[in-house]
Design a protein around this motif. Structure first.
Motif, PDB file in Angstrom:
ATOM      1  N   GLN A  85       0.830  -1.200   0.000  1.00 44.04           N
ATOM      2  CA  GLN A  85       0.000   0.000   0.000  1.00 44.04           C
ATOM      3  C   GLN A  85       0.871   1.259   0.000  1.00 44.04           C
ATOM      4  OE1 GLN A  85      -3.791   0.556   0.332  1.00 44.04           O
ATOM      5  NE2 GLN A  85      -2.746   2.291  -0.580  1.00 44.04           N
ATOM      6  N   TYR A 163      -0.682   0.703 -12.168  1.00 44.95           N
ATOM      7  CA  TYR A 163      -1.888   1.446 -11.811  1.00 44.95           C
ATOM      8  C   TYR A 163      -1.789   2.879 -12.334  1.00 44.95           C
ATOM      9  CZ  TYR A 163      -5.165   3.975  -8.816  1.00 44.95           C
ATOM     10  OH  TYR A 163      -6.154   4.803  -8.339  1.00 44.95           O
ATOM     11  N   GLU A 177     -10.737   0.950 -10.081  1.00 45.45           N
ATOM     12  CA  GLU A 177     -11.588   0.224  -9.134  1.00 45.45           C
ATOM     13  C   GLU A 177     -11.465  -1.286  -9.304  1.00 45.45           C
ATOM     14  OE1 GLU A 177     -12.761   4.316  -9.034  1.00 45.45           O
ATOM     15  OE2 GLU A 177     -12.435   2.956 -10.719  1.00 45.45           O
ATOM     16  N   VAL A 180      -8.271  -2.279  -7.512  1.00 43.56           N
ATOM     17  CA  VAL A 180      -8.430  -2.169  -6.061  1.00 43.56           C
ATOM     18  C   VAL A 180      -9.284  -3.313  -5.525  1.00 43.56           C
ATOM     19  CG1 VAL A 180      -9.562  -0.795  -4.275  1.00 43.56           C
ATOM     20  CG2 VAL A 180      -8.019   0.306  -5.891  1.00 43.56           C
ATOM     21  N   ALA A 215     -12.564  -0.620  -0.264  1.00 42.58           N
ATOM     22  CA  ALA A 215     -11.389  -0.055  -0.923  1.00 42.58           C
ATOM     23  C   ALA A 215     -11.798   0.734  -2.164  1.00 42.58           C
ATOM     24  CB  ALA A 215     -10.409  -1.168  -1.297  1.00 42.58           C
ATOM     25  N   CYS A 216     -12.758   0.212  -2.910  1.00 43.06           N
ATOM     26  CA  CYS A 216     -13.257   0.929  -4.087  1.00 43.06           C
ATOM     27  C   CYS A 216     -13.944   2.227  -3.680  1.00 43.06           C
ATOM     28  CB  CYS A 216     -14.227   0.048  -4.864  1.00 43.06           C
ATOM     29  SG  CYS A 216     -13.460  -1.322  -5.751  1.00 43.06           S
ATOM     30  N   LEU A 219     -11.393   4.867  -3.118  1.00 43.53           N
ATOM     31  CA  LEU A 219     -10.875   5.372  -4.384  1.00 43.53           C
ATOM     32  C   LEU A 219     -11.876   6.317  -5.043  1.00 43.53           C
ATOM     33  CD1 LEU A 219      -8.656   5.361  -6.491  1.00 43.53           C
ATOM     34  CD2 LEU A 219      -9.692   3.318  -7.499  1.00 43.53           C
TER      35      LEU A 219
END
Length: 322
Positions: A85, A163, A177, A180, A215-216, A219
């Protein structure tokens, strides 16, 4: 004479203005020296709960199969997740910075875009975190004998780099997304469960989906904050492609579905109802996303979303082992 001295002092305190262009080719401008706080800020600590949550859920799911806590492997999994991360955060700083994407961003300044650190230095730091993650991952493989997971680890690091790195980063084409969800949701959670239990119970899959959705959501909150800047520089995130209103709707869905999953899990593990306490952070985040007036407010929503993921993971862990 005093007035002249005062003007010189005032001028010396002004924030230097950077010229436009690739920061890799710009001279380092005169600015206050970089501090440890700047480097810590570049690690984006508010995103680290997203690395912790899948490991917590995955470890709890593993203990459904094997009640013994394999704490060494669990901590190693946590280290890998956190190191990757942070590595993503630094390489993202580098890649977006040299493209000029972060030149007019909202929120904390980035090291590369600020011109205060040479881009190569930021890149080296990011790659160093990836290397540390690879070393710890190698230790997990040696300890468990799951040699095929070397390929999984390699794919994780390559995907993390592309990414925003490389000539055609997929994060610039609305696929962030997907990355992720797969790597910070499915792979992180299921990988943690597998190396501790060598099985993947349905609880691990359900928790992995929930972790990926949180997590999405983070983002989306981040990209909603930067939508104007991203659109201007041609960074086609999902938020840029679908617009503000649709992003808010998708964000809300991503925040709500994990609690529906928890409600299903609670049919077998009643303590999972405690995951609803995570809404104490989640609901304010949703409200901010729908009502914000200034982009800076979404920085708070981002932090609250990360906290929601962590609180949710803790509740599921308790439900699984309690």
């Amino acid at each position: 004479m005093a007035a002249s001295s005062k003007r010189k002092t005032s001028a010396s305190r002004r924030k230097p203005v950077r010229t436009s262009g690739n920061p890799a080719r710009r001279p380092i401008v005169e600015a206050p020296p970089i501090t440890a706080r700047d480097w810590i800020g570049a690690a984006r600590l508010r995103t680290l709960p997203l690395a912790v949550a899948p490991v917590v859920i995955g470890t709890g799911a593993a203990q459904l199969v094997d009640r013994e806590l394999h704490w060494v492997i669990a901590l190693a999994c946590l280290a890998v997740a956190v190191l990757i991360q942070i590595g993503v955060n630094f390489t993202n700083d580098y890649s977006d910075g040299i493209r000029g994407t972060d030149d007019h961003r909202v929120g904390p300044a980035r090291l590369t875009a600020s011109g205060r650190v040479r881009p190569r230095s930021v890149l080296i730091i990011g790659l160093a975190f990836f290397a540390l993650a690879a070393l710890v991952g190698l230790g997990i493989v040696i300890r468990t004998g799951q040699w095929w997971m070397l390929a999984v680890g390699a794919v994780c690091i390559v995907a993390a780099w592309f990414y925003t790195g490389g000539k055609r980063p997929y994060g610039y084409f609305g696929l962030g997304e997907v990355f992720v969800f797969v790597f910070f949701g499915l792979v992180a959670t299921l990988g943690t469960t597998w190396v501790q239990a060598f099985q993947l119970p349905q609880e691990a899959w359900l928790g992995a989906v929930a972790a990926g959705l949180f997590a999405c959501a983070v983002l989306l909150a981040n990209n909603l904050r930067d939508i104007d800047q991203d659109r201007e520089v041609g960074k086609r995130t999902l938020t840029v492609l679908i617009g503000r209103r649709a992003t808010k709707i998708v964000y809300t869905v991503f925040m709500v579905v994990p609690f529906l999953i928890a409600a299903f899990i609670a049919l077998l593990y009643p303590i999972a109802w405690l995951s609803l306490l995570a809404l104490l952070a989640g609901l304010p985040a949703i409200i901010i996303v729908w009502t914000y007036r200034q982009s800076r407010e979404l920085v708070v929503a981002l932090a609250l979303t990360s906290l929601t993921a962590l609180l949710y993971a803790g509740a599921l862990y308790w439900a699984f082992v309690g």
